[in-house]
Design a protein around this motif. Sequence first.
Motif, PDB file in Angstrom:
ATOM      1  N   LEU A 111       0.805  -1.223   0.000  1.00 39.72           N
ATOM      2  CA  LEU A 111       0.000   0.000   0.000  1.00 39.72           C
ATOM      3  C   LEU A 111       0.836   1.270   0.000  1.00 39.72           C
ATOM      4  CD1 LEU A 111      -2.872  -0.764   2.525  1.00 39.72           C
ATOM      5  CD2 LEU A 111      -2.945  -0.772   0.041  1.00 39.72           C
ATOM      6  N   GLN A 112       1.893   1.287   0.803  1.00 44.15           N
ATOM      7  CA  GLN A 112       2.659   2.528   0.944  1.00 44.15           C
ATOM      8  C   GLN A 112       3.372   2.932  -0.352  1.00 44.15           C
ATOM      9  OE1 GLN A 112       3.317  -0.284   2.671  1.00 44.15           O
ATOM     10  NE2 GLN A 112       5.506  -0.734   2.707  1.00 44.15           N
ATOM     11  N   ASP A 113       3.452   2.035  -1.333  1.00 43.38           N
ATOM     12  CA  ASP A 113       4.131   2.366  -2.594  1.00 43.38           C
ATOM     13  C   ASP A 113       3.170   2.765  -3.716  1.00 43.38           C
ATOM     14  OD1 ASP A 113       6.432   1.721  -1.246  1.00 43.38           O
ATOM     15  OD2 ASP A 113       6.798  -0.156  -2.320  1.00 43.38           O
ATOM     16  N   LEU A 114       1.857   2.724  -3.470  1.00 36.76           N
ATOM     17  CA  LEU A 114       0.897   2.999  -4.544  1.00 36.76           C
ATOM     18  C   LEU A 114       1.081   4.385  -5.167  1.00 36.76           C
ATOM     19  CD1 LEU A 114      -2.443   1.431  -3.258  1.00 36.76           C
ATOM     20  CD2 LEU A 114      -0.902   0.557  -5.012  1.00 36.76           C
ATOM     21  N   LYS A 115       1.443   5.366  -4.376  1.00 39.15           N
ATOM     22  CA  LYS A 115       1.589   6.738  -4.886  1.00 39.15           C
ATOM     23  C   LYS A 115       2.845   6.905  -5.749  1.00 39.15           C
ATOM     24  CE  LYS A 115      -1.585   9.367  -2.485  1.00 39.15           C
ATOM     25  NZ  LYS A 115      -2.271  10.565  -2.863  1.00 39.15           N
ATOM     26  N   ASP A 116       3.719   5.894  -5.770  1.00 39.81           N
ATOM     27  CA  ASP A 116       4.976   5.990  -6.515  1.00 39.81           C
ATOM     28  C   ASP A 116       4.833   5.680  -8.001  1.00 39.81           C
ATOM     29  OD1 ASP A 116       6.109   6.536  -4.064  1.00 39.81           O
ATOM     30  OD2 ASP A 116       6.920   4.517  -3.786  1.00 39.81           O
ATOM     31  N   VAL A 124      -6.508   7.728 -10.561  1.00 42.42           N
ATOM     32  CA  VAL A 124      -5.947   8.524  -9.456  1.00 42.42           C
ATOM     33  C   VAL A 124      -6.936   8.690  -8.293  1.00 42.42           C
ATOM     34  CG1 VAL A 124      -5.039  10.804  -8.812  1.00 42.42           C
ATOM     35  CG2 VAL A 124      -4.223   9.658 -10.895  1.00 42.42           C
ATOM     36  N   PRO A 125      -8.204   9.089  -8.540  1.00 44.31           N
ATOM     37  CA  PRO A 125      -9.139   9.200  -7.408  1.00 44.31           C
ATOM     38  C   PRO A 125      -9.414   7.855  -6.728  1.00 44.31           C
ATOM     39  CG  PRO A 125     -10.027  10.310  -9.354  1.00 44.31           C
ATOM     40  CD  PRO A 125      -8.813   9.554  -9.793  1.00 44.31           C
ATOM     41  N   VAL A 126      -9.321   6.763  -7.472  1.00 43.05           N
ATOM     42  CA  VAL A 126      -9.520   5.431  -6.902  1.00 43.05           C
ATOM     43  C   VAL A 126      -8.384   5.117  -5.927  1.00 43.05           C
ATOM     44  CG1 VAL A 126      -9.732   2.966  -7.395  1.00 43.05           C
ATOM     45  CG2 VAL A 126     -10.773   4.641  -8.949  1.00 43.05           C
ATOM     46  N   VAL A 127      -7.165   5.401  -6.338  1.00 45.93           N
ATOM     47  CA  VAL A 127      -5.995   5.196  -5.466  1.00 45.93           C
ATOM     48  C   VAL A 127      -6.174   6.004  -4.187  1.00 45.93           C
ATOM     49  CG1 VAL A 127      -3.505   5.573  -5.218  1.00 45.93           C
ATOM     50  CG2 VAL A 127      -4.418   4.726  -7.389  1.00 45.93           C
ATOM     51  N   GLU A 129      -8.951   7.209  -2.734  1.00 47.39           N
ATOM     52  CA  GLU A 129     -10.010   6.690  -1.868  1.00 47.39           C
ATOM     53  C   GLU A 129      -9.552   5.400  -1.178  1.00 47.39           C
ATOM     54  OE1 GLU A 129     -14.696   5.297  -1.792  1.00 47.39           O
ATOM     55  OE2 GLU A 129     -13.722   5.527  -3.734  1.00 47.39           O
ATOM     56  N   TYR A 130      -8.913   4.524  -1.921  1.00 45.62           N
ATOM     57  CA  TYR A 130      -8.455   3.243  -1.371  1.00 45.62           C
ATOM     58  C   TYR A 130      -7.466   3.478  -0.217  1.00 45.62           C
ATOM     59  CZ  TYR A 130      -6.535  -1.488  -1.225  1.00 45.62           C
ATOM     60  OH  TYR A 130      -6.128  -2.729  -0.809  1.00 45.62           O
ATOM     61  N   LEU A 131      -6.544   4.407  -0.404  1.00 45.52           N
ATOM     62  CA  LEU A 131      -5.571   4.701   0.644  1.00 45.52           C
ATOM     63  C   LEU A 131      -6.249   5.338   1.868  1.00 45.52           C
ATOM     64  CD1 LEU A 131      -2.542   5.945  -1.464  1.00 45.52           C
ATOM     65  CD2 LEU A 131      -2.732   3.789  -0.174  1.00 45.52           C
ATOM     66  N   GLN A 132      -7.269   6.181   1.644  1.00 43.64           N
ATOM     67  CA  GLN A 132      -8.002   6.778   2.775  1.00 43.64           C
ATOM     68  C   GLN A 132      -8.735   5.716   3.565  1.00 43.64           C
ATOM     69  OE1 GLN A 132     -10.568   9.745   1.076  1.00 43.64           O
ATOM     70  NE2 GLN A 132      -8.921  11.270   0.871  1.00 43.64           N
ATOM     71  N   LEU A 133      -9.186   4.667   2.893  1.00 37.59           N
ATOM     72  CA  LEU A 133      -9.889   3.583   3.575  1.00 37.59           C
ATOM     73  C   LEU A 133      -8.913   2.654   4.309  1.00 37.59           C
ATOM     74  CD1 LEU A 133     -12.449   2.616   0.789  1.00 37.59           C
ATOM     75  CD2 LEU A 133     -12.926   3.828   2.923  1.00 37.59           C
TER      76      LEU A 133
END
Length: 135
Positions: A111-116, A124-127, A129-133
Amino acid sequence: MGEAGIPTTKVVCGIIERDGYVLLTQRSKNMSQPLLWEFPGGKLEAGESEAECLEREILEELNISILPLQRLTPVLHKYPDFIIELIPYTCSYQGGTVCLMEHTSYEWVPLQDLKDYEWCPADVPVVEEYLQLGG
């Protein structure tokens, strides 16, 4: 039809989870949005449920079985020639070995690498929302 007669395409994508990792696929250089990363999925066909579409597309494109779990917030994104309604689902990996039919590459990512990654704009909005959850 979307705004000004531009067609809207419904696409279901899967955030496929396995042992704390998420499956990402990289679009081929011959696809629209070349070499960008996305959650895999495909176009919804007439008479098909979103879950059925997702299970079929993932099996066809990646040769793996999944179980759709939770629907997240759909994203409307306007590209120059079309509008996409991206309908994301969290999914659990059920089995099989990934075999790419259309994509250039894939990665199981913590998870911590998804923004990379350089994502398709609609993802992008899906990523986010998923990280906020919390994944």
